[in-house]
Design an enzyme around this catalytic site. Structure first.
Site, PDB file in Angstrom:
ATOM      1  N   TYR A  14      28.297 -56.159 -27.996  1.00 34.53           N
ATOM      2  CA  TYR A  14      26.923 -56.464 -27.993  1.00 34.53           C
ATOM      3  C   TYR A  14      25.681 -56.111 -26.851  1.00 34.53           C
ATOM      4  CZ  TYR A  14      28.678 -59.871 -31.506  1.00 34.53           C
ATOM      5  OH  TYR A  14      29.426 -60.404 -32.329  1.00 34.53           O
ATOM      6  N   ASP A  72      19.227 -69.131 -49.458  1.00 34.01           N
ATOM      7  CA  ASP A  72      18.431 -69.877 -50.372  1.00 34.01           C
ATOM      8  C   ASP A  72      17.167 -70.201 -49.630  1.00 34.01           C
ATOM      9  OD1 ASP A  72      20.291 -69.838 -52.468  1.00 34.01           O
ATOM     10  OD2 ASP A  72      20.837 -71.955 -51.988  1.00 34.01           O
ATOM     11  N   HIS A 117      21.384 -56.665 -37.175  1.00 37.94           N
ATOM     12  CA  HIS A 117      22.677 -56.946 -36.679  1.00 37.94           C
ATOM     13  C   HIS A 117      22.594 -55.899 -35.662  1.00 37.94           C
ATOM     14  CE1 HIS A 117      23.869 -59.964 -39.705  1.00 37.94           C
ATOM     15  NE2 HIS A 117      23.571 -58.786 -40.432  1.00 37.94           N
ATOM     16  N   ILE A 118      22.969 -56.506 -34.122  1.00 39.90           N
ATOM     17  CA  ILE A 118      23.141 -55.640 -33.171  1.00 39.90           C
ATOM     18  C   ILE A 118      24.270 -54.650 -33.002  1.00 39.90           C
ATOM     19  CG2 ILE A 118      23.497 -55.659 -30.495  1.00 39.90           C
ATOM     20  CD1 ILE A 118      22.071 -58.467 -30.632  1.00 39.90           C
TER      21      ILE A 118
END
Length: 145
Positions: A24, A88, A101-102
């Site tokens: 990350y 939803d 998303h990293i």
């Protein structure tokens, strides 16, 4: 009226810079929020940010966004792979959203390759590190009249 984007960061993203920096990176959540705020301002938008480790909190904030936001950028963290409720909520508020998303989730464990959001997100940015937030905001705001 202020044009606003909601930035949602899900579970464990408060640990950016500490949790698995090889995957990350070393940037923190504060760095992500700074990058995103600057990108939103460049596109003429204000940014409101939230991070929570609790799915219900995220859903409540997404529901509230329909009142004053033009779109949503979301890194759902582990909820990407498990939460129909989050999907939803995002489809229920009828706002365009970007999934980010990293890390490159497609190059990681098999279970990380499935996203409940992939087919309903207006924009997907994957594997660009924290700079992907700026890309997601630029792409999303370009879709908003």
């Amino acid at each position: 009226m202020t044009r606003r984007i909601l930035l949602v960061n899900g579970p464990n993203l408060n640990l950016l810079g500490v949790r698995d920096p090889a995957v990350y990176g070393t940037e923190t959540l504060a760095d992500v929020e700074r990058i995103a705020t600057e990108a939103a301002a460049e596109a003429g938008f204000e940014l409101r940010s939230i991070q929570s480790n609790h799915e219900g909190v995220l859903i409540d904030v997404i529901h509230a966004a329909r009142e004053d936001c033009a779109g949503i950028v979301i890194n759902p963290g582990g909820l990407t792979h498990t939460s129909v409720a989050l999907r939803d909520a995002l489809t229920g508020v009828n706002l365009p959203f970007a999934e980010i998303h990293i890390s490159d989730v497609n190059a990681r464990e098999e279970f990380r390759r499935f996203s409940y959001l992939h087919d309903v997100a207006a924009v997907r940015v994957i594997g660009q590190g924290v700079n992907g937030y700026a890309s997601a905001i630029a792409q999303l705001t370009a879709l908003i009249p």
